[in-house]
Motif scaffolding. Structure first.
Motif, PDB file in Angstrom:
ATOM      1  N   TYR A 132       0.819  -1.211   0.000  1.00 29.43           N
ATOM      2  CA  TYR A 132       0.000   0.000   0.000  1.00 29.43           C
ATOM      3  C   TYR A 132       0.852   1.259   0.000  1.00 29.43           C
ATOM      4  O   TYR A 132       1.929   1.290   0.573  1.00 29.43           O
ATOM      5  CB  TYR A 132      -0.980   0.011   1.180  1.00 29.43           C
ATOM      6  N   ARG A 136      -3.104   0.923  -3.822  1.00 30.05           N
ATOM      7  CA  ARG A 136      -2.399  -0.278  -3.377  1.00 30.05           C
ATOM      8  C   ARG A 136      -2.406  -1.358  -4.440  1.00 30.05           C
ATOM      9  O   ARG A 136      -3.240  -1.354  -5.338  1.00 30.05           O
ATOM     10  CB  ARG A 136      -3.018  -0.821  -2.095  1.00 30.05           C
ATOM     11  N   ARG A 162      -9.916   0.689   2.853  1.00 24.78           N
ATOM     12  CA  ARG A 162      -8.545   0.572   3.376  1.00 24.78           C
ATOM     13  C   ARG A 162      -8.533  -0.144   4.732  1.00 24.78           C
ATOM     14  O   ARG A 162      -7.597  -0.878   5.040  1.00 24.78           O
ATOM     15  CB  ARG A 162      -7.884   1.948   3.442  1.00 24.78           C
TER      16      ARG A 162
END
Ligand code: UDP
Ligand code: MG
Length: 340
Positions: A120, A160, A181
């Motif tokens: 990420y 990511r 996330r």
């Protein structure tokens, strides 16, 4: 099998889309030749975003364009693209080129070298964003970290690279209120940061006004923590202790032959208690409202059109009914109408 899927939600990104297409295509070709698909999702844009996507899709066989029936918001638009992706690896990136697509090379290299399932982007700086936005983001991520048991990395967005097994795990989470996330952090596996400098928007303005940011923040907190629900107990105990102290004080004054005066103090106490109760009720309401929305089990989004080679039998929108083991698709919230 496609080596790489690049998934990009777009809302009113007409001014970015050509440059986006050019830079992302260059980055992908450098890594995997033509063994990739570029999935653009039009999240109910009001400008010419969908027209641009159609134009690009007619020229570029790697491109899959998805048109949602209306604006569903960033996280759901992203989910629609992820649902349709075929790749062994999946890159999530914003349409406004704030996250440089060229970092794909570094992310791939890191994933290979360290055997990670998720790489990420970690923002070490953010150009062209207001002090208010940076400050609120910094405060929010730290608050979230204190409230939740899982470690949601600070200063990251959705930029990511993920492995197929990590994505499949992510897509098995059914919730409407998606804070992707955080959900990625929740699934586990080996996840590594890649520090980068966040650029300014290529064109246009942010589509995350305060209202949408607050909603995402509430989704994050309620989705990953029930700590706020315990606030009522703690507040109740605190007020109980204060009441005892106040009681002792009035007794003391009475024994010395006086009385405590006070319409004002009474009125203040009533208002204080009232506001504490309303606040806690509101908190409970936030959770209750989400239980209600989830209980309805509506599809996450509705697809209007898909152009390009889409995953056959892909489950679109619905969760909890992914289809039978023999390949019979589950309930679908949209048919794939146009497959080239
Ligand atoms: N976006 C979307 N639907 C929305 C709002 C935003 O698909 O309702 C997309 C937008 O096109 C962009 C990404 O989500 O690709 C991030 O949005 P933005 O750049 O406005 O947010 P910021 O970077 O300012 O946080
Ligand atoms: Mg942006």
């Amino acid at each position: 099998m496609t080596a790489l899927s690049i998934v990009i939600p777009c809302y009113n990104e007409e001014a970015c889309i050509d440059e986006l297409h050019r830079r992302v295509t260059a980055a992908a070709r450098k890594q995997v030749g033509t063994d990739y698909e570029l999935i653009l999702i039009n999240d109910g844009s009001r400008d010419g975003t969908w027209a641009s996507m159609q134009r690009l899709a007619a020229l570029d066989p790697q491109l899959v364009a998805i048109n949602l029936a209306r604006n569903h918001g960033h996280q759901l638009a992203l989910t629609a693209g992820l649902d349709l992706s075929l790749g062994e690896r999946i890159l999530i990136i914003d349409a406004d080129l704030q996250d440089p697509p060229e970092l794909l090379a570094d992310m791939m290299a890191k994933m290979d070298a360290e055997g990670a399932d998720v790489v990420y982007g970690l923002r070490v700086s953010r150009a062209g964003e207001t002090v208010g936005k940076k400050l609120s983001a910094a405060m929010f991520y730290r608050l979230l970290d204190r409230l939740t048991d899982i470690e949601i990395p600070v200063d990251t967005g959705d930029f990511r690279l993920m492995s197929r097994r990590a994505l499949d795990a992510l897509l098995s989470l059914p919730e409407q209120a998606r804070f992707i996330r955080g959900m990625v952090a929740w699934i586990g596996f080996k996840q590594l940061p890649l520090p980068y400098h966040r650029a300014e928007r290529h064109a246009g303005e942010t589509h995350y006004p305060l209202s949408k940011m607050l909603r995402l923040a509430f989704d994050a907190v309620t989705g990953f923590s029930t700590a706020p629900l315990r606030l009522a107990t703690q507040l109740g105990m605190l007020l109980g202790v204060l009441a005892l102290l106040f009681g002792a004080y009035t007794l003391f004054v009475w024994m010395r032959g006086g009385t405590v005066e006070g319409w004002t103090s009474l009125a203040l106490l009533v208002i204080l208690l009232g506001s504490a109760q309303m606040f806690v009720l509101g908190l409970i309401g936030e959770y209750l409202g989400r239980v209600y929305v989830e209980a309805k089990g509506r599809p996450l989004y509705i697809v209007a059109d898909v152009i390009g080679s889409a995953r056959p039998g892909a489950r679109l929108g619905y969760r909890g009914d992914a289809g039978a083991a023999d390949g019979t698709p589950g309930r679908a919230a949209g048919r794939i109408d146009r497959v080239r």
